[in-house]
Structure formats: C-alpha cells, structure tokens
Design a protein around this motif. Structure first.
Motif, PDB file in Angstrom:
ATOM      1  N   LEU A  38       0.817  -1.212   0.000  1.00 16.43           N
ATOM      2  CA  LEU A  38       0.000   0.000   0.000  1.00 16.43           C
ATOM      3  C   LEU A  38       0.857   1.271   0.000  1.00 16.43           C
ATOM      4  O   LEU A  38       0.321   2.377   0.087  1.00 16.43           O
ATOM      5  CB  LEU A  38      -0.924   0.002   1.224  1.00 16.43           C
ATOM      6  CG  LEU A  38      -2.006  -1.086   1.249  1.00 16.43           C
ATOM      7  CD1 LEU A  38      -2.748  -1.075   2.583  1.00 16.43           C
ATOM      8  CD2 LEU A  38      -2.981  -0.910   0.096  1.00 16.43           C
ATOM      9  N   GLN A 382      -4.971  -7.974   2.319  1.00 16.77           N
ATOM     10  CA  GLN A 382      -5.082  -6.595   1.844  1.00 16.77           C
ATOM     11  C   GLN A 382      -6.111  -5.828   2.670  1.00 16.77           C
ATOM     12  O   GLN A 382      -5.875  -4.681   3.074  1.00 16.77           O
ATOM     13  CB  GLN A 382      -5.479  -6.561   0.369  1.00 16.77           C
ATOM     14  CG  GLN A 382      -5.626  -5.133  -0.179  1.00 16.77           C
ATOM     15  CD  GLN A 382      -5.985  -5.087  -1.640  1.00 16.77           C
ATOM     16  OE1 GLN A 382      -5.804  -6.071  -2.361  1.00 16.77           O
ATOM     17  NE2 GLN A 382      -6.486  -3.955  -2.089  1.00 16.77           N
ATOM     18  N   HIS A 383      -7.251  -6.469   2.930  1.00 19.57           N
ATOM     19  CA  HIS A 383      -8.274  -5.802   3.747  1.00 19.57           C
ATOM     20  C   HIS A 383      -7.754  -5.561   5.157  1.00 19.57           C
ATOM     21  O   HIS A 383      -7.987  -4.499   5.750  1.00 19.57           O
ATOM     22  CB  HIS A 383      -9.546  -6.652   3.786  1.00 19.57           C
ATOM     23  CG  HIS A 383     -10.637  -6.047   4.625  1.00 19.57           C
ATOM     24  ND1 HIS A 383     -10.804  -6.365   5.966  1.00 19.57           N
ATOM     25  CD2 HIS A 383     -11.587  -5.124   4.338  1.00 19.57           C
ATOM     26  CE1 HIS A 383     -11.823  -5.667   6.445  1.00 19.57           C
ATOM     27  NE2 HIS A 383     -12.313  -4.910   5.493  1.00 19.57           N
ATOM     28  N   GLU A 386      -5.417  -2.572   4.992  1.00 20.46           N
ATOM     29  CA  GLU A 386      -6.144  -1.315   4.784  1.00 20.46           C
ATOM     30  C   GLU A 386      -6.813  -0.850   6.069  1.00 20.46           C
ATOM     31  O   GLU A 386      -6.774   0.337   6.416  1.00 20.46           O
ATOM     32  CB  GLU A 386      -7.184  -1.503   3.677  1.00 20.46           C
ATOM     33  CG  GLU A 386      -6.577  -1.661   2.293  1.00 20.46           C
ATOM     34  CD  GLU A 386      -7.605  -2.050   1.255  1.00 20.46           C
ATOM     35  OE1 GLU A 386      -8.739  -2.409   1.650  1.00 20.46           O
ATOM     36  OE2 GLU A 386      -7.283  -2.007   0.046  1.00 20.46           O
ATOM     37  N   ARG A 387      -7.421  -1.771   6.783  1.00 18.22           N
ATOM     38  CA  ARG A 387      -8.080  -1.412   8.040  1.00 18.22           C
ATOM     39  C   ARG A 387      -7.054  -0.997   9.090  1.00 18.22           C
ATOM     40  O   ARG A 387      -7.294  -0.066   9.873  1.00 18.22           O
ATOM     41  CB  ARG A 387      -8.906  -2.600   8.544  1.00 18.22           C
ATOM     42  CG  ARG A 387      -9.610  -2.353   9.857  1.00 18.22           C
ATOM     43  CD  ARG A 387     -10.768  -1.378   9.725  1.00 18.22           C
ATOM     44  NE  ARG A 387     -11.381  -1.112  11.029  1.00 18.22           N
ATOM     45  CZ  ARG A 387     -11.200  -0.011  11.735  1.00 18.22           C
ATOM     46  NH1 ARG A 387     -10.436   0.973  11.257  1.00 18.22           N
ATOM     47  NH2 ARG A 387     -11.789   0.153  12.909  1.00 18.22           N
ATOM     48  N   GLU A 390      -5.934   2.561   8.516  1.00 17.26           N
ATOM     49  CA  GLU A 390      -6.963   3.486   8.990  1.00 17.26           C
ATOM     50  C   GLU A 390      -6.801   3.738  10.484  1.00 17.26           C
ATOM     51  O   GLU A 390      -6.940   4.880  10.956  1.00 17.26           O
ATOM     52  CB  GLU A 390      -8.353   2.910   8.715  1.00 17.26           C
ATOM     53  CG  GLU A 390      -8.756   2.891   7.255  1.00 17.26           C
ATOM     54  CD  GLU A 390     -10.116   2.249   7.053  1.00 17.26           C
ATOM     55  OE1 GLU A 390     -10.758   1.881   8.076  1.00 17.26           O
ATOM     56  OE2 GLU A 390     -10.550   2.100   5.900  1.00 17.26           O
TER      57      GLU A 390
END
Length: 407
Positions: A38, A382-383, A386-387, A390
C-alpha cells in the motif's frame, strides 16, 4: 508512513509450527508485506540472531542478535529479564531503514513492554496486538497445561492501560480486553486477520476416496498441550475400540514447543494407534497447503486461540475444519456449514466429532469445503492492512514531524 513492528520473541522469518513460531509470525510477515504494497515502509525488529535483511521492498527485518546462533530466537521464558537491555539497544541504535519512525506496533506482551518504553521516549503512538492473553489462557487451561506467569498478566495490564490503540482479532477478544483488563471501548479496534489466498486455495480437482476409506485428518501447529494434538490420539484410541469399522488416519505436522515433555510418538504407540499416525516436520506454506487440500478434515483441538489462522487456511483449501469452540475459532469456523465446533476438551468429545465428520460422507464434506472456500475468501490480508492503516492514521501525532529517533 514508516512503522516499527516489534516482534521480539520470534522472527517473521522463522518456520511456523517450530519452536515459538506460529500464527503470530504469519500475521506480522503478511501484514508488513501488505502494508508495503500500500506504499508504506515497515521495520520489523526481533531479538533473534541473524543477518539484517530486506524481506521485500520497503520491508526490513532487524535482528538484535541476543542469541549465539543465527536465526535462533530467545525463548519466551528468557526474554523478560532482557527487556531493559533490549529497550536500551533500540533507543540508541541506528535505523536499518534510515527513515524516521512514525508509529510503533508491538506484538505479544514482551514486545508491548518494550514498545511502551520507546513510545514514551520518542513521543510516538503505540498500537499493540496481544495475539494471546494470560488471563484468557488461564481461564481455559486444560489438564496438564502450565499456568501463565503472574508477571505476564501484570505486564499486559500495563500495556492495556498505556497503549494508544489495541487491535483485537475478533469481537470476542475485544470483549476480553475490556472485561479482564479494563480496556476502553474507544481504545480497542477489531481487525480480523487475513489468509494468503494465492497459496491456500482449493485444488483444481479433488478426488474423493471411497466411502470405506480411512478419513484423512491433518493437525498442523506447535506440538504443545495448548494445541491439543494428544486429544486426537486419545480420540483415535477410543474409536478404535468403539467404532472399529470406521477407519482414520492422522497426520501431525509440527515440532516440539516449550519446555514441557510432550512425546506424541511415544503416546501414540502407548495408546495402540501408532500405525494410524504419521509425524511430519513443519512445512513451508505451499507444502502445507497441499496437505490441507488432500485432507478430509483439519482438526484444531486447542484449549485457547485468539483466532486460529490454520482454520482459515484449511477452509481456503476447500477442507472442513473441526475446532474447539473457544476464542477466535468460534468465528473462524461456521458451525455446521464450514466444519464443526467442538464443545469440550475431552477425548470423548473429539472422538464424537471425528465420528460425526466421518459419517457425514464425502459429499457432505465436499459441500462444507465449498462453503469454507467462500468463507475464507472474505478474509484477505489486503483488507487487514487497509483497516490497520486506517487505525494508524486515526491516532493523534501518527504522521506529524518528530525528533529524530531509531526509525
């Protein structure tokens, strides 16, 4: 962002299923790789000896070298007395990456205590992942399993009191952090782990054995009482007596972990099931995926699991899972759909579960396998990354300019 990952008692380069290496190694490695994908950079710090290396672009592994042999990690029992030394080394050493650290993410309580010291000294946010907790493990401690030391529970209390954010694998773990350790609701974030869906995937075609063939069972993990492989041996011995017409074959993948004597081959011989069990050393992910895909069922008779990545990996391969109804396993496995949850830790409980999955038949197990592939497919690294980003960005000061420090 540039993130420091503290993973002191085990290395992300270590083979899962050996020594103290397990799901946490997979978690730290995969999370770091996907954070880098990312666009972020990660510096992983371990107390093991070895050559500092770049795991991938923007992911470096730094070895503090507190053992005499390359690649060897210190045991969890040895590390507590060395935590002040580790904190001192990190607070004054040069950065492997040459970049300025913006946030510390510690894993397991030993790393968390060092993280507290560094975060205070460098005025950086600290995110912590417990992975397992002393109070939870002691609540679910099985017969013959040693209690977790008081110093660990006290250390975890300190971490919960001071960390800027706690990441839990499941809502159940978040509740335990709040109820047992006094964590605040706005301090705890739930981020499920992922699964490597490129490596763990169903075979192009799965050949179902004849209905009277032996049920192929696989256990994969560290060989210790917490993980419960001895329950499977006892269950096989019971079934050999009570249901001799049903045939079972068990493959145990892993190596001895911890200081407790735990001789599974000797136990299998003593119980009269030695011919039904084969033992394999820990396997790399691609080979492990082949074992899962070829199995009829993967068994996880753990007395405590914060999540249980093996359950997701097996389901991603299209194989049903039998798992104890504890911790994260109760969410990793959908009872009656992708496998069965076992409400107990006795040999009789597991004998009944193995009999049930055997009698389900090849068609029933195949249907569970297909449901498992869909369930695991909803969990990607990946999820997870990403979380996690955040959460990092939500912390005050996470991306502000800081005085020069290790990172």
């Amino acid at each position: 962002m540039h993130i420091m990952m503290l993973c002191l008692h085990t290395s992300p380069l270590a083979q899962p299923g050996s020594g103290d290496a397990g799901g946490m190694n997979v978690y730290v490695r995969q999370l770091s790789l996907h954070l880098a994908a990312l666009g972020h950079s990660v510096e992983i710090v371990t107390a093991a000896s070895g050559q500092d290396t770049e795991l991938a672009p923007r992911v470096s592994v730094r070895h503090l070298g507190l053992t005499n042999h390359p690649g060897q990690a210190l045991s969890k029992e040895e590390l507590p007395r060395l935590l002040p030394t580790i904190s001192g080394l990190l607070s004054t050493a040069e950065s492997l990456s040459g970049r300025q650290t913006e946030l510390i993410h510690s894993h397991y309580w030993l790393s968390g205590l060092v993280g507290l010291t560094l975060a205070q000294q460098w005025q950086l946010p600290l995110v912590h992942s417990m992975h397992t907790m002393a109070k939870v493990k002691n609540q679910h401690r099985a017969a013959g399993q040693s209690a977790e030391p008081t110093r660990r529970a006290l250390g975890e209390e300190r971490i919960v009191a001071a960390a800027d954010r706690l990441i839990a694998n499941t809502a159940a773990e978040a509740a335990q952090l709040a109820q047992l350790y006094g964590g605040c609701q706005d301090q705890i974030a739930v981020v499920p782990p992922g699964v490597d869906l490129e490596t763990f995937r169903p075979p192009v075609s799965k050949i179902n054995a004849a209905e009277d063939s032996a049920l192929q069972i696989v256990f994969a993990g560290r060989l210790q009482r917490l993980k419960g492989p001895h329950l499977l041996l006892g269950a096989l011995a019971q079934l050999r007596s009570t249901r001799p017409e049903l045939r079972f074959q068990l493959t145990v993948i892993g190596s001895q972990s911890g200081k407790q004597h735990y001789d599974l081959p000797a136990l299998a011989k003593e119980l009269g099931v030695g011919e039904q069990v084969r033992f394999l050393e820990p396997l790399p992910p691609s080979s492990l995926a082949q074992q899962f895909a070829a199995a009829d069922v993967v068994a996880m008779p753990s007395s405590s699991e914060s999540f249980g990545l093996v359950a997701l990996e097996a389901q991603a391969c299209g194989t049903p899972v039998l798992a104890t109804n504890v911790g994260g396993l109760s969410q990793a496995v959908i009872d009656g759909e992708t496998g069965y949850l076992v409400n107990g830790l006795s040999e009789s409980d597991w004998a009944a579960a193995l009999e049930k999955i055997h009698l389900l038949g090849a068609a029933g197990r195949a249907a569970m396998g297909r449901a498992g592939v869909q369930h695991a497919g909803r969990h990607s690294w990946q999820h997870t990354a990403e979380r996690t980003i955040e959460i990092y960005r939500s912390l005050p000061g996470a991306t502000e300019d800081k005085p020069q420090n290790l990172g």
